[in-house]
Design a protein around this motif. Sequence first.
Motif, PDB file in Angstrom:
ATOM      1  N   ARG A   1      -9.633  21.161  -9.578  1.00 11.28           N
ATOM      2  CA  ARG A   1      -8.668  21.211 -10.691  1.00 11.28           C
ATOM      3  C   ARG A   1      -7.293  21.649 -10.209  1.00 11.28           C
ATOM      4  O   ARG A   1      -6.283  21.131 -10.685  1.00 11.28           O
ATOM      5  CB  ARG A   1      -9.179  22.124 -11.802  1.00 11.28           C
ATOM      6  N   ILE A   2      -7.255  22.557  -9.269  1.00 10.80           N
ATOM      7  CA  ILE A   2      -5.965  22.968  -8.697  1.00 10.80           C
ATOM      8  C   ILE A   2      -5.317  21.779  -8.014  1.00 10.80           C
ATOM      9  O   ILE A   2      -4.153  21.463  -8.255  1.00 10.80           O
ATOM     10  CB  ILE A   2      -6.142  24.138  -7.703  1.00 10.80           C
ATOM     11  N   ARG A   3      -6.077  21.112  -7.166  1.00 17.36           N
ATOM     12  CA  ARG A   3      -5.539  19.962  -6.410  1.00 17.36           C
ATOM     13  C   ARG A   3      -5.073  18.829  -7.299  1.00 17.36           C
ATOM     14  O   ARG A   3      -4.064  18.188  -7.037  1.00 17.36           O
ATOM     15  CB  ARG A   3      -6.615  19.428  -5.470  1.00 17.36           C
ATOM     16  N   SER A   4      -5.810  18.555  -8.365  1.00 11.93           N
ATOM     17  CA  SER A   4      -5.493  17.416  -9.229  1.00 11.93           C
ATOM     18  C   SER A   4      -4.377  17.710 -10.219  1.00 11.93           C
ATOM     19  O   SER A   4      -3.890  16.794 -10.873  1.00 11.93           O
ATOM     20  CB  SER A   4      -6.743  16.983  -9.999  1.00 11.93           C
ATOM     21  N   GLY A   5      -3.986  18.967 -10.344  1.00 10.13           N
ATOM     22  CA  GLY A   5      -2.947  19.325 -11.299  1.00 10.13           C
ATOM     23  C   GLY A   5      -3.482  19.702 -12.668  1.00 10.13           C
ATOM     24  O   GLY A   5      -2.705  20.011 -13.573  1.00 10.13           O
ATOM     25  N   LYS A   6      -4.802  19.678 -12.845  1.00 13.51           N
ATOM     26  CA  LYS A   6      -5.382  20.059 -14.139  1.00 13.51           C
ATOM     27  C   LYS A   6      -5.308  21.559 -14.375  1.00 13.51           C
ATOM     28  O   LYS A   6      -5.299  21.998 -15.512  1.00 13.51           O
ATOM     29  CB  LYS A   6      -6.835  19.587 -14.226  1.00 13.51           C
ATOM     30  N   MET A   7      -5.272  22.333 -13.290  1.00 12.01           N
ATOM     31  CA  MET A   7      -5.164  23.783 -13.433  1.00 12.01           C
ATOM     32  C   MET A   7      -3.690  24.162 -13.304  1.00 12.01           C
ATOM     33  O   MET A   7      -3.009  23.741 -12.385  1.00 12.01           O
ATOM     34  CB  MET A   7      -5.985  24.523 -12.379  1.00 12.01           C
ATOM     35  N   LYS A   8      -3.230  24.925 -14.266  1.00  8.52           N
ATOM     36  CA  LYS A   8      -1.836  25.358 -14.291  1.00  8.52           C
ATOM     37  C   LYS A   8      -1.750  26.792 -13.790  1.00  8.52           C
ATOM     38  O   LYS A   8      -2.753  27.441 -13.544  1.00  8.52           O
ATOM     39  CB  LYS A   8      -1.276  25.264 -15.714  1.00  8.52           C
ATOM     40  N   GLY A   9      -0.572  27.264 -13.655  1.00 11.77           N
ATOM     41  CA  GLY A   9      -0.368  28.641 -13.217  1.00 11.77           C
ATOM     42  C   GLY A   9       0.407  28.672 -11.915  1.00 11.77           C
ATOM     43  O   GLY A   9       0.483  27.687 -11.173  1.00 11.77           O
TER      44      GLY A   9
END
Length: 131
Positions: free
Chosen positions: A32-40
């Motif tokens: 999710r971090i890599r794909s941009g789904k995780m923000k922050g």
Amino acid sequence: RAPKHMSKQALEFFGRTLMEEVRDQVIEEFERIRSGKMKGRMAERLRAQLEEHPGSGEILDEVIPLVVDSTMHSVLEMLDQQSPRLRLLVENPERTAADVSAVSDGLAGELYGEGWILKFSRHPQSLLGRD
């Protein structure tokens, strides 16, 4: 003490839970971090660093499961080495508790081959245990 088949059920439940709620969750968080789904801020900073270094994301796709598996291996080995002083009791469906370390020949070994990673993980790839 629980009968052997119930103890094996407790061991399998522990393995399934460890794979689904720890291993898979950590690997999917990185995805999710890599794909941009995780923000922050941390996720954005990591994505920016990966973009600066082409190919680094693919390397991390292999390294993240390795790090997760290595960490789980160490924790499971510690549980075995500290038994009976440190016990992990898992309740089976019949409401009896089994010490999973006592049921297994070695908890860390349960991860590999035809073990928990292959049987229960949504991400069965692992570089550990493959010589």
